[in-house]
Design a protein around this motif. Structure first.
Motif: not given
Lengths: 282, 77
Positions: B16-19, B25-30, B50-53, B56-60
């Protein structure tokens, strides 16, 4: 989504479990009040104290029940343990030999699923729970025959198997979320399905203990194929769409994905069965 | 392999920490996994990416703000 909610519990408590408590209570009640009570109950002060104490106790119990029900849905769990001997026998036979069974659908009664004792296809938690405990005991027995036993090993085996079970259920939940399957499979259902493989593992290990390594491999192979067929036939009705479940070939990426998901869940069972038992037979 | 419940909890926390440390900006958009690139799928088929994204966004979001769960579902809707 069809939920097994607590509305089943109140009025049809007699449907899930037979109420055997009333006969015993009526006999014990008047006798207990008669003997020690005469000097105690005639005093009004202690009467009041007893009434107050009992009302406090019932309030505390209600609070504990309400809070516990928030974390662990106890009323839902009761549904999964409403089994009887005939059901357990039939289900065990189905787990080892699922090839003759025709109708795999779960029957419903006014939109709630029927209790397991009335329907062989319904998932239950009794067999997985008993299977898990029996697996730990049989593992201890197997290690004992090889002089590798110590009491801590029982705990190690139990927690190891439990961790693999939790990881498997979490992986299945994650993949169900990713594929956006609209299904009425709850987490407890998945726990039940993942727990059915312990029956095959126990059969394999016992056969290996009694008859040696070839018997272990043979019986494990038989049980692996049986669990594979069982899982596919059960999950097919729950995960796939109506048309695909009847066996017609339905094109489309989504149905293919769901088919792959069903196959991979079913294929994971034999892998775990071998992984958790091979070190017990040397 | 002798897993214990404690090692499972450790592994879960580390995952969970890794996610949670994936930077927007620096990584996911790239790599094309940013938030603005996920609004494509209307209709009944979000698709795995899309589900994975969304996951990831919900966890963050949950890890960052420590939001109580009902606020999180409001955001999702």
């Amino acid at each position: 989504m069809r939920l097994r909610n607590s509305s089943m519990d109140g009025s049809d408590g007699s449907q899930l479990f037979e109420d055997t408590s009333r006969a015993g209570n009526q006999q014990a009640g008047p006798q207990a009040a008669g003997f020690p009570g005469q000097s105690l109950l005639s005093d009004p002060m202690s009467n009041l104290a007893m009434a107050y104490g009992s009302s406090l106790a019932s309030q505390g119990r209600e609070m504990v029940d309400k809070n516990l029900d928030r974390f662990i849905p106890i009323s839902k769990l009761k549904y999964y343990f409403a089994v009887d001997t005939v059901y357990v026998g039939k289900k065990l036979g189905l787990l080892v030999f699922p090839y003759m069974h025709e109708n795999w659908e779960v029957s419903y009664q006014q939109d709630t699923p029927v209790a397991p004792r009335f329907d062989v296809n319904a998932p239950d938690l009794y067999i997985p729970a008993m299977g898990f405990i029996t697996y730990v005991l049989v593992a201890g027995l197997a290690l004992g025959t090889q002089n590798r036993f110590s009491p801590e090993l029982l705990g190690v085996q139990a927690s190891s198997a439990l961790v693999w079970l939790i990881m498997e259920v979490l992986a299945v939940l994650l993949s169900l979320y990713l594929v956006t399957v609209n299904t009425d499979l709850t987490t407890i259902d998945l726990l039940a399905f993942s727990g059915y493989k312990y029956v095959g593992m126990i059969v394999g290990v016992v056969a290996g203990l009694l008859f040696g390594k070839p018997a272990y491999y043979l019986s494990l192979l038989w049980c692996c194929v049986a669990i594979f067929v069982f899982m596919i036939r059960t999950l097919r009705l729950k995960l796939l769409s109506e048309a695909a479940a009847e066996g017609r070939l339905v094109r489309g990426a989504r149905n293919q994905l769901r088919m792959y998901l069903t196959m991979s869940i079913a294929a994971a069972q034999p892998i775990f069965m071998y992984w958790l038992t091979y070190h017990l037979i040397r | 392999m002798a897993f214990t419940l404690y090692s499972l909890i450790q592994a879960a926390i580390l995952c969970v920490n890794a996610v949670a440390v994936l930077h927007e900006e620096r990584f996911l958009s790239k790599i094309g996994w940013g938030v603005d690139q996920s609004v494509g799928g209307f209709g009944d088929e979000p698709g795995i990416k899309v589900q994975l994204m969304n996951l990831v966004r919900s966890v963050r979001t949950v890890m960052r703000g420590g939001c109580p769960l009902h606020v999180y579902t409001n955001w999702l809707v």
